[in-house]
Design a protein around this motif. Structure first.
Motif, PDB file in Angstrom:
ATOM      1  N   LEU A  49      16.143  -9.095  -1.179  1.00  0.00           N
ATOM      2  CA  LEU A  49      16.081  -7.875  -1.986  1.00  0.00           C
ATOM      3  C   LEU A  49      16.611  -6.672  -1.212  1.00  0.00           C
ATOM      4  CD1 LEU A  49      12.557  -8.272  -3.632  1.00  0.00           C
ATOM      5  CD2 LEU A  49      14.764  -8.400  -4.777  1.00  0.00           C
ATOM      6  N   ASN A  50      16.632  -6.806   0.113  1.00  0.00           N
ATOM      7  CA  ASN A  50      17.079  -5.687   0.952  1.00  0.00           C
ATOM      8  C   ASN A  50      18.589  -5.717   1.200  1.00  0.00           C
ATOM      9  OD1 ASN A  50      17.373  -7.840   2.661  1.00  0.00           O
ATOM     10  ND2 ASN A  50      16.122  -7.004   4.321  1.00  0.00           N
ATOM     11  N   ILE A  51      19.279  -6.646   0.542  1.00  0.00           N
ATOM     12  CA  ILE A  51      20.691  -6.860   0.875  1.00  0.00           C
ATOM     13  C   ILE A  51      21.545  -5.595   0.719  1.00  0.00           C
ATOM     14  CG2 ILE A  51      21.233  -7.836  -1.429  1.00  0.00           C
ATOM     15  CD1 ILE A  51      23.216  -9.703   0.015  1.00  0.00           C
ATOM     16  N   PHE A  52      21.273  -4.807  -0.310  1.00  0.00           N
ATOM     17  CA  PHE A  52      22.101  -3.620  -0.511  1.00  0.00           C
ATOM     18  C   PHE A  52      21.440  -2.336   0.006  1.00  0.00           C
ATOM     19  CE2 PHE A  52      23.560  -6.546  -3.934  1.00  0.00           C
ATOM     20  CZ  PHE A  52      24.819  -6.782  -3.399  1.00  0.00           C
ATOM     21  N   THR A  53      20.182  -2.443   0.454  1.00  0.00           N
ATOM     22  CA  THR A  53      19.498  -1.231   0.920  1.00  0.00           C
ATOM     23  C   THR A  53      19.446  -1.126   2.447  1.00  0.00           C
ATOM     24  OG1 THR A  53      17.411  -2.406   0.664  1.00  0.00           O
ATOM     25  CG2 THR A  53      18.064  -0.951  -1.142  1.00  0.00           C
ATOM     26  N   ASP A  54      19.237  -2.251   3.125  1.00  0.00           N
ATOM     27  CA  ASP A  54      19.177  -2.213   4.590  1.00  0.00           C
ATOM     28  C   ASP A  54      20.385  -2.940   5.171  1.00  0.00           C
ATOM     29  OD1 ASP A  54      16.671  -1.275   3.938  1.00  0.00           O
ATOM     30  OD2 ASP A  54      15.683  -3.190   4.349  1.00  0.00           O
ATOM     31  N   PHE A  55      21.262  -2.193   5.782  1.00  0.00           N
ATOM     32  CA  PHE A  55      22.413  -2.845   6.411  1.00  0.00           C
ATOM     33  C   PHE A  55      22.051  -3.234   7.834  1.00  0.00           C
ATOM     34  CE2 PHE A  55      26.344  -2.887   8.864  1.00  0.00           C
ATOM     35  CZ  PHE A  55      27.070  -3.823   8.136  1.00  0.00           C
ATOM     36  N   ILE A  56      22.152  -4.524   8.136  1.00  0.00           N
ATOM     37  CA  ILE A  56      21.838  -4.998   9.488  1.00  0.00           C
ATOM     38  C   ILE A  56      23.124  -5.285  10.249  1.00  0.00           C
ATOM     39  CG2 ILE A  56      20.723  -6.835  10.825  1.00  0.00           C
ATOM     40  CD1 ILE A  56      18.735  -6.823   8.225  1.00  0.00           C
ATOM     41  N   SER A  57      23.977  -6.100   9.660  1.00  0.00           N
ATOM     42  CA  SER A  57      25.293  -6.364  10.237  1.00  0.00           C
ATOM     43  C   SER A  57      26.147  -7.003   9.152  1.00  0.00           C
ATOM     44  CB  SER A  57      25.186  -7.299  11.442  1.00  0.00           C
ATOM     45  OG  SER A  57      24.740  -8.567  11.011  1.00  0.00           O
ATOM     46  N   LEU A  58      27.444  -7.023   9.393  1.00  0.00           N
ATOM     47  CA  LEU A  58      28.352  -7.629   8.423  1.00  0.00           C
ATOM     48  C   LEU A  58      28.041  -9.132   8.308  1.00  0.00           C
ATOM     49  CD1 LEU A  58      30.725  -6.959   6.563  1.00  0.00           C
ATOM     50  CD2 LEU A  58      32.282  -7.617   8.404  1.00  0.00           C
ATOM     51  N   THR A  61      24.979  -9.633   6.108  1.00  0.00           N
ATOM     52  CA  THR A  61      25.267  -9.440   4.683  1.00  0.00           C
ATOM     53  C   THR A  61      26.069 -10.607   4.113  1.00  0.00           C
ATOM     54  OG1 THR A  61      25.289  -7.068   5.086  1.00  0.00           O
ATOM     55  CG2 THR A  61      26.233  -7.817   3.005  1.00  0.00           C
ATOM     56  N   ILE A  62      27.094 -11.042   4.856  1.00  0.00           N
ATOM     57  CA  ILE A  62      27.930 -12.135   4.367  1.00  0.00           C
ATOM     58  C   ILE A  62      27.116 -13.425   4.228  1.00  0.00           C
ATOM     59  CG2 ILE A  62      29.881 -13.654   4.972  1.00  0.00           C
ATOM     60  CD1 ILE A  62      31.257 -11.151   6.151  1.00  0.00           C
ATOM     61  N   MET A  63      26.295 -13.715   5.240  1.00  0.00           N
ATOM     62  CA  MET A  63      25.474 -14.929   5.185  1.00  0.00           C
ATOM     63  C   MET A  63      24.502 -14.882   4.002  1.00  0.00           C
ATOM     64  SD  MET A  63      26.342 -17.073   7.547  1.00  0.00           S
ATOM     65  CE  MET A  63      25.060 -18.121   8.181  1.00  0.00           C
ATOM     66  N   LYS A  64      23.925 -13.727   3.768  1.00  0.00           N
ATOM     67  CA  LYS A  64      23.008 -13.587   2.630  1.00  0.00           C
ATOM     68  C   LYS A  64      23.740 -13.871   1.320  1.00  0.00           C
ATOM     69  CE  LYS A  64      19.694 -10.334   4.574  1.00  0.00           C
ATOM     70  NZ  LYS A  64      19.394  -8.920   4.819  1.00  0.00           N
ATOM     71  N   LEU A  65      24.941 -13.290   1.188  1.00  0.00           N
ATOM     72  CA  LEU A  65      25.722 -13.517  -0.028  1.00  0.00           C
ATOM     73  C   LEU A  65      26.064 -14.992  -0.189  1.00  0.00           C
ATOM     74  CD1 LEU A  65      28.107 -10.410   0.050  1.00  0.00           C
ATOM     75  CD2 LEU A  65      26.308 -10.891  -1.623  1.00  0.00           C
ATOM     76  N   ILE A  66      26.394 -15.650   0.935  1.00  0.00           N
ATOM     77  CA  ILE A  66      26.730 -17.082   0.874  1.00  0.00           C
ATOM     78  C   ILE A  66      25.516 -17.894   0.409  1.00  0.00           C
ATOM     79  CG2 ILE A  66      27.341 -19.130   2.246  1.00  0.00           C
ATOM     80  CD1 ILE A  66      29.133 -17.315   3.939  1.00  0.00           C
TER      81      ILE A  66
ATOM     82  N   GLU B   1       8.205   7.656   8.857  1.00  0.00           N
ATOM     83  CA  GLU B   1       7.854   6.675   7.799  1.00  0.00           C
ATOM     84  C   GLU B   1       8.017   5.245   8.333  1.00  0.00           C
ATOM     85  OE1 GLU B   1       7.017   5.758   3.538  1.00  0.00           O
ATOM     86  OE2 GLU B   1       6.721   7.530   4.779  1.00  0.00           O
ATOM     87  N   ASP B   2       6.909   4.575   8.532  1.00  0.00           N
ATOM     88  CA  ASP B   2       6.974   3.229   9.099  1.00  0.00           C
ATOM     89  C   ASP B   2       6.606   2.194   8.035  1.00  0.00           C
ATOM     90  OD1 ASP B   2       5.331   1.375  11.712  1.00  0.00           O
ATOM     91  OD2 ASP B   2       7.408   1.361  11.080  1.00  0.00           O
ATOM     92  N   ASP B   3       7.092   2.422   6.821  1.00  0.00           N
ATOM     93  CA  ASP B   3       6.746   1.536   5.720  1.00  0.00           C
ATOM     94  C   ASP B   3       7.572   0.255   5.703  1.00  0.00           C
ATOM     95  OD1 ASP B   3       4.600   2.453   4.501  1.00  0.00           O
ATOM     96  OD2 ASP B   3       5.572   3.154   2.668  1.00  0.00           O
ATOM     97  N   GLU B   4       8.803   0.385   6.150  1.00  0.00           N
ATOM     98  CA  GLU B   4       9.717  -0.754   6.064  1.00  0.00           C
ATOM     99  C   GLU B   4       9.834  -1.470   7.410  1.00  0.00           C
ATOM    100  OE1 GLU B   4      11.621  -1.802   3.370  1.00  0.00           O
ATOM    101  OE2 GLU B   4      10.530  -0.406   2.097  1.00  0.00           O
ATOM    102  N   LEU B   5       9.789  -2.776   7.347  1.00  0.00           N
ATOM    103  CA  LEU B   5      10.020  -3.565   8.557  1.00  0.00           C
ATOM    104  C   LEU B   5      11.461  -4.026   8.516  1.00  0.00           C
ATOM    105  CD1 LEU B   5       6.818  -5.738   8.392  1.00  0.00           C
ATOM    106  CD2 LEU B   5       7.310  -4.017  10.105  1.00  0.00           C
ATOM    107  N   SER B   6      12.076  -4.060   9.673  1.00  0.00           N
ATOM    108  CA  SER B   6      13.453  -4.545   9.708  1.00  0.00           C
ATOM    109  C   SER B   6      13.457  -6.058   9.928  1.00  0.00           C
ATOM    110  CB  SER B   6      14.204  -3.832  10.826  1.00  0.00           C
ATOM    111  OG  SER B   6      15.213  -4.652  11.315  1.00  0.00           O
ATOM    112  N   HIS B   7      14.111  -6.766   9.021  1.00  0.00           N
ATOM    113  CA  HIS B   7      14.190  -8.221   9.161  1.00  0.00           C
ATOM    114  C   HIS B   7      15.625  -8.594   9.473  1.00  0.00           C
ATOM    115  CE1 HIS B   7      10.127  -8.704   7.778  1.00  0.00           C
ATOM    116  NE2 HIS B   7      10.375  -8.038   6.679  1.00  0.00           N
ATOM    117  N   ASP B   8      15.881  -8.940  10.707  1.00  0.00           N
ATOM    118  CA  ASP B   8      17.268  -9.219  11.078  1.00  0.00           C
ATOM    119  C   ASP B   8      17.597 -10.711  11.023  1.00  0.00           C
ATOM    120  OD1 ASP B   8      15.785 -10.055  13.221  1.00  0.00           O
ATOM    121  OD2 ASP B   8      16.964  -9.003  14.735  1.00  0.00           O
ATOM    122  N   GLU B   9      16.602 -11.540  10.678  1.00  0.00           N
ATOM    123  CA  GLU B   9      16.885 -12.976  10.591  1.00  0.00           C
ATOM    124  C   GLU B   9      17.092 -13.380   9.133  1.00  0.00           C
ATOM    125  OE1 GLU B   9      13.669 -14.805  12.732  1.00  0.00           O
ATOM    126  OE2 GLU B   9      14.610 -14.403  14.666  1.00  0.00           O
ATOM    127  N   LEU B  10      17.759 -14.520   8.964  1.00  0.00           N
ATOM    128  CA  LEU B  10      18.052 -14.964   7.607  1.00  0.00           C
ATOM    129  C   LEU B  10      16.950 -15.888   7.105  1.00  0.00           C
ATOM    130  CD1 LEU B  10      21.757 -15.621   8.386  1.00  0.00           C
ATOM    131  CD2 LEU B  10      20.985 -13.888   6.791  1.00  0.00           C
TER     132      LEU B  10
END
Lengths: 215, 10
Positions: A49-58, A61-66, B1-10
């Motif tokens: 759900l965070n795909i378009f709101t939180d940008f982590i890296s290209l 994003t690409i892996m999520k879309l895949i 604002e510490d409401d959102e956690l960053s999730h960097d894993e898939l």
């Protein structure tokens, strides 16, 4: 990103490619559980759900879309493709997958890191992913002649989770404040569910015979 | 604002 995490992601990606290749090339989804595939589609929707709101890296994003695109196309193929859907073992794939969804949602509402919509959906996706393989494992046990691609697909999915666990251990020791109990425990549960499958997978590999789970 | 956690894993 460490090598274990990358290897985990690639294994996950290859598992999906193997499955799509099987469906696309031999126009068959025999031995594949639609229930499990629908659960995975739900897992990805609720997690990304965070795909378009939180940008982590290209890459991210690409892996999520895949993963979103492939999971939905697999479900589409199995449900609607006029040739593929005929090979679906509907009578064998009887696991009540809806019964997995509600408990996971309740658990996510009770046990989460933050009580926000996105965070609860993220947590729900972790719990659901942990158990989403169950219909597939049940179907595998019931199917007499499982083809090699199905077995490889399940093996790769299990390997992806095992590699993620190694990645978490690595990150725990190398990154300060890296602590994610919910992710770890659900990932561990998920990997344990593969334990039995892995045992028989290695037996069949060692003895060079076709894998068949005991009934 | 510490409401959102960053999730960097898939």
């Amino acid at each position: 990103m460490n090598i274990l995490r990358l290897a985990g992601d690639m294994t996950h990606l290859i598992s999906v490619i193997v499955l799509l290749l099987k469906i696309h090339s031999i126009k068959s989804c025999a031995g594949i559980s639609l229930k499990t595939q629908e659960l995975y589609a739900l897992v990805f929707v609720s997690r990304y759900l965070n795909i378009f709101t939180d940008f982590i890296s290209l890459y991210n994003t690409i892996m999520k879309l895949i993963f979103l695109g492939t999971s939905f196309s697999i479900v589409w193929y199995m449900r609607y493709h006029k040739i593929v859907r005929r090979s679906y073992d509907k009578d064998q794939d009887t696991f009540r997958h809806y019964f997995l969804v509600l408990p996971c949602l309740i658990l996510a509402l009770l046990i989460n890191e933050r009580f926000t919509f996105k965070e609860i959906m993220w947590t729900f996706s972790l719990y659901l992913e942990a158990v989403a393989i169950l219909p597939q494992l049940v179907l595998l046990q019931r199917t007499k002649n499982t083809d090699n691609l199905t077995v490889q697909y399940i093996f790769l999915l299990g390997a992806y989770r095992a590699l993620y666990i190694l990645n978490w251990i690595y990150r725990y020791f190398t990154e300060p404040d890296y602590l994610h109990w919910i992710t770890w425990i659900s990932g561990l549960v998920q990997t344990i569910l593969y334990g039995d499958f892995f045992y028989y997978y290695f037996l069949s590999w060692k003895n060079n015979v076709k894998l068949q789970l005991p009934a | 604002e510490d409401d959102e956690l960053s999730h960097d894993e898939l």
